[in-house]
Design an enzyme around this catalytic site. Structure first.
Site, PDB file in Angstrom:
ATOM      1  N   TYR A   1      -8.151 -11.619   9.673  1.00 55.16           N
ATOM      2  CA  TYR A   1      -7.125 -11.780  10.702  1.00 55.16           C
ATOM      3  C   TYR A   1      -7.620 -12.620  11.877  1.00 55.16           C
ATOM      4  O   TYR A   1      -6.843 -13.291  12.535  1.00 55.16           O
ATOM      5  CB  TYR A   1      -6.682 -10.414  11.242  1.00 55.16           C
ATOM      6  CG  TYR A   1      -5.683  -9.691  10.373  1.00 55.16           C
ATOM      7  CD1 TYR A   1      -5.993  -9.357   9.050  1.00 55.16           C
ATOM      8  CD2 TYR A   1      -4.442  -9.324  10.862  1.00 55.16           C
ATOM      9  CE1 TYR A   1      -5.084  -8.679   8.266  1.00 55.16           C
ATOM     10  CE2 TYR A   1      -3.529  -8.641  10.078  1.00 55.16           C
ATOM     11  CZ  TYR A   1      -3.853  -8.322   8.779  1.00 55.16           C
ATOM     12  OH  TYR A   1      -2.953  -7.647   8.010  1.00 55.16           O
TER      13      TYR A   1
ATOM     14  N   LYS B   1     -15.643  -4.806  -1.165  1.00 54.45           N
ATOM     15  CA  LYS B   1     -15.636  -5.620  -2.385  1.00 54.45           C
ATOM     16  C   LYS B   1     -17.044  -6.213  -2.487  1.00 54.45           C
ATOM     17  O   LYS B   1     -17.236  -7.438  -2.519  1.00 54.45           O
ATOM     18  CB  LYS B   1     -14.530  -6.684  -2.293  1.00 54.45           C
ATOM     19  CG  LYS B   1     -14.311  -7.506  -3.541  1.00 54.45           C
ATOM     20  CD  LYS B   1     -13.675  -6.738  -4.691  1.00 54.45           C
ATOM     21  CE  LYS B   1     -13.645  -7.608  -5.948  1.00 54.45           C
ATOM     22  NZ  LYS B   1     -13.206  -6.861  -7.149  1.00 54.45           N
TER      23      LYS B   1
ATOM     24  N   ASP C   1      -0.088   0.327   2.966  1.00 53.24           N
ATOM     25  CA  ASP C   1       1.300   0.183   2.482  1.00 53.24           C
ATOM     26  C   ASP C   1       1.426   0.875   1.124  1.00 53.24           C
ATOM     27  O   ASP C   1       2.402   1.567   0.847  1.00 53.24           O
ATOM     28  CB  ASP C   1       1.703  -1.296   2.338  1.00 53.24           C
ATOM     29  CG  ASP C   1       2.421  -1.820   3.580  1.00 53.24           C
ATOM     30  OD1 ASP C   1       2.084  -1.359   4.696  1.00 53.24           O
ATOM     31  OD2 ASP C   1       3.302  -2.694   3.433  1.00 53.24           O
TER      32      ASP C   1
ATOM     33  N   ASP D   1      -4.852  -2.982   5.502  1.00 51.27           N
ATOM     34  CA  ASP D   1      -3.439  -3.338   5.616  1.00 51.27           C
ATOM     35  C   ASP D   1      -2.743  -3.105   4.277  1.00 51.27           C
ATOM     36  O   ASP D   1      -1.698  -2.470   4.196  1.00 51.27           O
ATOM     37  CB  ASP D   1      -3.311  -4.808   6.037  1.00 51.27           C
ATOM     38  CG  ASP D   1      -1.862  -5.240   6.156  1.00 51.27           C
ATOM     39  OD1 ASP D   1      -1.063  -4.486   6.741  1.00 51.27           O
ATOM     40  OD2 ASP D   1      -1.517  -6.334   5.647  1.00 51.27           O
TER      41      ASP D   1
ATOM     42  N   ASP E   1     -10.427  -2.769  -5.391  1.00 46.79           N
ATOM     43  CA  ASP E   1      -9.498  -2.772  -6.533  1.00 46.79           C
ATOM     44  C   ASP E   1      -9.464  -1.389  -7.176  1.00 46.79           C
ATOM     45  O   ASP E   1      -8.404  -0.856  -7.524  1.00 46.79           O
ATOM     46  CB  ASP E   1      -9.847  -3.871  -7.547  1.00 46.79           C
ATOM     47  CG  ASP E   1     -11.333  -3.992  -7.831  1.00 46.79           C
ATOM     48  OD1 ASP E   1     -12.146  -3.311  -7.179  1.00 46.79           O
ATOM     49  OD2 ASP E   1     -11.690  -4.768  -8.743  1.00 46.79           O
TER      50      ASP E   1
HETATM   51  C1  IPM Z   1       0.543  -3.638  10.054  1.00 38.93           C
HETATM   52  C2  IPM Z   1       1.373  -4.886   9.931  1.00 38.93           C
HETATM   53  C3  IPM Z   1       0.703  -5.986  10.745  1.00 38.93           C
HETATM   54  C4  IPM Z   1      -0.670  -6.244  10.132  1.00 38.93           C
HETATM   55  C5  IPM Z   1       1.509  -7.303  10.850  1.00 38.93           C
HETATM   56  C6  IPM Z   1       2.901  -7.060  11.405  1.00 38.93           C
HETATM   57  C7  IPM Z   1       0.791  -8.349  11.642  1.00 38.93           C
HETATM   58  O1  IPM Z   1       1.535  -5.234   8.599  1.00 38.93           O
HETATM   59  O2  IPM Z   1       0.364  -3.154  11.181  1.00 38.93           O
HETATM   60  O3  IPM Z   1       0.088  -3.127   9.016  1.00 38.93           O
HETATM   61  O4  IPM Z   1      -0.792  -6.998   9.169  1.00 38.93           O
HETATM   62  O5  IPM Z   1      -1.629  -5.662  10.636  1.00 38.93           O
HETATM   63 MG    MG Z   2       0.769  -3.835   7.220  1.00 39.38          MG
END
Ligand code: IPM
Ligand code: MG
Length: 364
Positions: free
Chosen positions: A141, A191, A251, A247, A223
Site C-alpha cells: 500500500y 509467503k 474479506d 485485506d 495461500d
Molecule cells: C479495507 C478497505 C481499504 C483497504 C480500501 C477502501 C482502501 O478494503 O479497509 O479493508 O484496502 O485497506
Molecule cells: Mg478491504
C-alpha cells in the site's frame, strides 16, 4: 469523563451507518454520564468534491486533537475513473498513515443466532471466534517505487512490498499481546517460500516470540491460510499478517460471520496492553456500498460494534463497550435482522430501525 470524537462519515452508505453508530454512542452517554463531544469532518469522494483533496490537512489536524476517530466508508462510482488524479481511498490511506495507525484489529465472530444466515455449513462456522491483526501502514500500500510509466516496449507499473524490522516487530507484538489475552496461540501469516519481505517477517516474528514464551507461534503461508479459513476456521484464534494479505483474508473471513455487515475494526497507534488506552480510528471493514446508498437497508452492526471497540481501546470504557456488544446480541436474539443476515421466520428491519433497537438496549 469528557471525550472528543472525530466523526468522518465519508461516502455512499457511510453517513447512514455512522448515524447509527452515533445514536448508540449517545445512548451510552445517557446511561453512563460520560460526555462525547463530536467533531465532523470530510473524507474520501465527498472531500474531493468540496475540498479538492481526499483528506485536507485541516481535517487530519482536527483528528489529531481528539480521543478517537469514527469513520464510515469511502469510494464510489463517481470517483472511480482509473485516470483520476485523486481517489477517495487515498483519504483513508492518508489518515491511517498520518495518525500512525499501524495495527488493525479485525475480530471475526459468528454470533450463535446467525448460524443459519450463512451460506456455509452451520457445523463449519458455529463457534468461530478469531481476531486478525493486520499491519496497516506498510507493505504494498505504501512501498516505493509505486507508479505507472511508459517504456519503449509499452506501459509498465510497479508496486513495492517493503517492510523494516521495526515495522514488523511492533505489529507482531500486537499479535502476541492479544494472544496472551485469548487462547495463547498466534498464527503469523506470510509467503516466506517466495517473498523476501516475508522471510524477514518470519525471522522477526521468531525473535519477538522469545519475549512471549507463554504463547505458541505457528507460521502459515497465506495461500494455505486462505484454505484453512474455510476448511477449519475454529483452528484459528489470533492471526497476524501484513497489509495486503490481511485485506484479502479478512474479506474472506467475514463470510464466516455471516456477512461483512457484522465486522468491525480498530486501527490503533500503539500496542494495546491491559489497562492502557490507545488513540485509534474505528470503522466497519465493509466499503461504501453504492448500490445500497439511501435505501435504509444497510446493516449498521459493523459500525456499532466499531463504536464498542472505540469505547474499549481508545476511551478506556470496557464496561460500556460490553454493554454495546450485549445490546447487539440481545437484538439478534430477539429475531431482528437486516437483509444481509435475514433468515426464515425473522423480522426484517432497516438501518435506522436496527440502530434504534440496539440503542434502546444499551445499558438496559
Ligand atoms: C479495507 C478497505 C481499504 C483497504 C480500501 C477502501 C482502501 O478494503 O479497509 O479493508 O484496502 O485497506
Ligand atoms: Mg478491504
Amino acid at each position: 469523563m469528557k471525550f472528543t470524537i472525530a466523526v468522518l462519515p465519508g461516502d455512499g452508505v457511510g453517513p447512514e451507518i455512522v448515524a447509527e453508530g452515533v445514536k448508540v454512542l449517545r445512548a451510552v452517554g445517557k446511561k453512563s454520564g460520560h460526555e462525547f463531544n463530536l467533531k465532523y469532518g470530510l473524507i474520501g469522494g465527498t472531500a474531493i468534491d468540496k475540498e479538492s483533496t481526499a483528506l485536507s490537512p485541516e481535517t487530519l489536524k482536527m483528528c489529531k486533537a481528539t480521543d478517537a476517530v469514527l469513520h464510515g466508508a469511502v469510494g464510489g462510482p463517481k470517483w472511480d475513473d482509473p485516470q483520476a488524479k485523486v481517489r477517495p481511498e487515498e483519504g483513508l490511506l492518508a489518515i491511517r498513515k498520518g495518525l500512525g495507525l499501524f495495527a488493525n484489529l479485525r475480530p471475526v465472530k459468528m454470533f450463535p443466532e446467525l448460524v443459519d444466515a450463512t451460506n456455509l455449513k452451520p457445523d463449519v462456522v458455529r463457534g468461530v471466534d478469531m481476531v486478525f491483526v493486520r499491519e496497516l501502514t506498510g507493505g504494498l500500500y505504501f512501498g516505493r517505487p509505486k507508479r505507472q510509466y511508459v517504456t519503449s516496449r509499452g506501459r509498465r507499473a510497479v508496486d513495492t512490498m517493503a517492510y523494516s524490522e521495526q515495522e514488523i516487530e511492533r505489529i507482531v507484538r500486537v499479535g502476541f499481546e492479544l494472544a496472551r489475552t485469548r487462547g495463547k496461540k498466534l498464527v503469523s501469516v506470510d509467503k516466506a517460500n517466495v517473498l523476501e519481505s516475508s522471510r524477514l517477517w518470519r525471522q522477526v516474528a521468531m525473535e519477538v516470540h522469545q519475549h512471549y514464551p507463554d504463547v505458541t507461534l505457528e507460521h502459515m503461508l497465506v495461500d494455505s491460510c486462505s484454505m484453512r479459513l474455510i476448511q477449519n476456521p475454529r483452528y484459528l484464534d489470533v492471526i497476524v499478517t501484513e497489509n495486503t494479505f490481511g485485506d484479502i483474508l479478512t474479506d474472506e473471513a467475514s463470510m464466516l460471520a455471516g456477512s461483512m455487515g457484522m465486522l468491525p475494526s480498530a486501527s490503533l497507534a500503539g500496542v494495546p496492553r491491559a489497562g492502557e488506552h490507545i488513540f485509534g480510528l474505528f470503522e466497519p471493514i465493509h466499503g461504501s456500498a453504492p448500490a445500497h446508498t439511501g435505501k435504509n437497508d444497510i446493516n449498521p452492526i459493523a459500525t456499532i460494534l466499531s463504536v464498542a471497540m472505540m469505547l474499549r481501546y481508545s476511551l478506556g470504557l470496557p464496561k460500556e463497550a460490553q454493554s454495546v456488544e450485549s445490546a447487539v446480541e440481545s437484538v439478534l436474539r430477539a429475531g431482528y435482522r437486516t437483509y444481509d443476515i435475514m433468515s426464515e421466520g425473522k423480522a426484517k428491519v432497516g438501518t435506522r430501525e436496527m440502530g434504534d433497537l440496539i440503542a434502546g438496549k444499551v445499558g438496559g
